[in-house]
Design a protein around this motif. Sequence first.
Motif, PDB file in Angstrom:
ATOM      1  N   THR A  68      -6.343  -2.782   5.729  1.00 23.81           N
ATOM      2  CA  THR A  68      -5.158  -2.093   5.736  1.00 23.81           C
ATOM      3  C   THR A  68      -5.137  -1.096   4.480  1.00 23.81           C
ATOM      4  OG1 THR A  68      -4.069  -3.569   4.329  1.00 23.81           O
ATOM      5  CG2 THR A  68      -3.986  -3.906   6.592  1.00 23.81           C
ATOM      6  N   THR A  69      -4.556  -0.051   4.838  1.00 26.53           N
ATOM      7  CA  THR A  69      -4.296   1.124   3.957  1.00 26.53           C
ATOM      8  C   THR A  69      -3.629   0.400   2.514  1.00 26.53           C
ATOM      9  OG1 THR A  69      -4.645   2.840   5.531  1.00 26.53           O
ATOM     10  CG2 THR A  69      -3.653   3.578   3.393  1.00 26.53           C
ATOM     11  N   ASN A  70      -2.676  -0.109   3.019  1.00 21.61           N
ATOM     12  CA  ASN A  70      -1.707  -0.759   1.885  1.00 21.61           C
ATOM     13  C   ASN A  70      -2.026  -2.439   1.672  1.00 21.61           C
ATOM     14  OD1 ASN A  70      -0.805   1.832   1.414  1.00 21.61           O
ATOM     15  ND2 ASN A  70       0.983   1.762   2.938  1.00 21.61           N
ATOM     16  N   THR A  73       0.394  -4.405   3.981  1.00 25.13           N
ATOM     17  CA  THR A  73       0.425  -4.722   5.290  1.00 25.13           C
ATOM     18  C   THR A  73      -0.377  -6.006   5.958  1.00 25.13           C
ATOM     19  OG1 THR A  73       0.115  -2.252   5.716  1.00 25.13           O
ATOM     20  CG2 THR A  73      -0.570  -3.543   7.530  1.00 25.13           C
ATOM     21  N   ASP A 119       2.025   3.910   8.891  1.00 27.86           N
ATOM     22  CA  ASP A 119       0.880   3.564   8.096  1.00 27.86           C
ATOM     23  C   ASP A 119      -0.050   2.965   9.143  1.00 27.86           C
ATOM     24  OD1 ASP A 119      -0.655   2.589   6.062  1.00 27.86           O
ATOM     25  OD2 ASP A 119       0.274   0.782   5.663  1.00 27.86           O
ATOM     26  N   LEU A 136      -4.726   9.213   4.841  1.00 28.50           N
ATOM     27  CA  LEU A 136      -4.056   9.193   6.183  1.00 28.50           C
ATOM     28  C   LEU A 136      -4.277  10.354   6.774  1.00 28.50           C
ATOM     29  CD1 LEU A 136      -0.994   6.465   5.018  1.00 28.50           C
ATOM     30  CD2 LEU A 136      -3.469   6.059   5.892  1.00 28.50           C
TER      31      LEU A 136
END
Length: 549
Positions: A68-70, A73, A119, A136
Amino acid sequence: MQFEKILDEVGGFGLYQKVMCFSMIPFTTGLCGMVYYVQLIVLSVPDFRCAFPKTSTLSIPNAHTLSTTNSSTNAATVSSVYTGMSYNMSTGNDTEIFFHSTCHYPAEGADGAEIPCTDWVFDDVNMLPTLSTENLWVCENAWRPYTIMTMFWVGNVVGALSMGLVSDRFGRRPALLVCCLLYGTAGVASAFVSNFYAFLVLRMLVGSVHHTLPHLSFVIVLEFCSSSRRVVPLFVVTMIYTVASMLATVLAYSIWGWRTLVVITAAPALAIVFIYHWIPESASWQLTQGKIEEATTKLHHIASVNGKNLSRENISKIIAKATNNVELVSNKKDSEINNQHDDSSYTNTKLLSVLLTYPILRRRIIIVMIIWMLGCMCYYGHAQNTANMGKHLLLNYFLGAAAEIPSWATPFLIERFGRKPPLFAVFLLSGVAGIVYCGLVGVVNVSAVGLIGRLAVSAVYCITLQYGPEVFPTVVRGQGVAMAETLAGIAILLSPAIGYLEEYYNGLPLLVFGLLGCIAAGLTLLLPETKGISLPNTPEEAENITPSN
């Protein structure tokens, strides 16, 4: 000016030329191959999906392969309402369906309603984290990577023309220095910015010298080689660019970090500061500019390195004999050399003046410009088509570069059969391949046909790189190549727009490129053959290349 006769005396392809060919060209062409492919990788967007809320009632197999990007998540679960749309319940295989590059997900309990993603989760198993995934740049921001690539080529259009003027006015050597410093400085700096607009400006600066840098060193080497050996530099360019492009993907896989990758591929350009002293100026250009003393010194050095026992006085006599029937610009201290025209005949010669004065040469230059433009457009168009070979983007880039290896035979083909027949053949082959691809796509597997087209346009690019400069006279060769590169840059800008036609029909882009290839093949027949002919130094010499050649 019979510069070919001078080269025959001092050595047309001795040790001096071999050292130049196998050092200067790998340095500049290798740099550009790696930097461009790294840029493609850095701006790439792998398969992705929405990062869904943590309301899942179903675990996803192989969840450890997702990222995940964050950190907040939960990559191991998805919302239950969306699971049925993305997960293959019968096979348990979420690899192919899970990352489907969506920008919305269904709202639970609402018939047909969708919620925009805020996201995203990216498939970083098959692709390293890139600038695009870091920021993103997907969905409503998907235009950003495309805009950067577009402005990169806009920079190339502007820079090619200006650097061509610098090359013809101040020499090939100073222009090469400026290109390397700008390429390296802007390239390295772009690894340390995160702002979209700052990155865009820096990549535009990199693009402003991207084509000029390798082509300039190629022209320098070419102008020192006898006509019988001019295909050797072309072979080196072809080979090094392919190897460098493949190496970029290997480095990307090994480093797995886009910032470090950008730095280590751009920084070597700054080595020009340490090696500039050993980079020669074109003696042919020096003679056309009246720099007789400098040219004599350079040619004497070449003769010495090539094992020719010629004194400086002998070199001066050879120059005088080779130039006594030509409009040669001379400094006052060199007035003993016999000139039949005014001393300023060719100083600061402009391409526009040549086009207006010499009708046959004008027609040939215009044809070269069009062929160069169409060749680049078709090359990048076919390259875009081979990029969609599978989900593993790094492997796609590697295979796309490797597909050009057979084009290494191109220099030997044009040495054996000349420039015009092979260029006509490969243009026509690429055109037919594109048309056939369009006609058969969706009916049978046409990957082999697409690959044939890619190989053909790779050969087109190689031959054009050799053929074009041989048509231009020395006094405007830098400007001519720069103008051709400017038009090529414009063509490359149009290439993605043609590629977008795939949204309407899968084979339509290659149909367009195929038709353009056939048109270029026909135009090739209007050019003279330049194999075995001395590079023309003056417009008169270029004008008098007979059509039957």
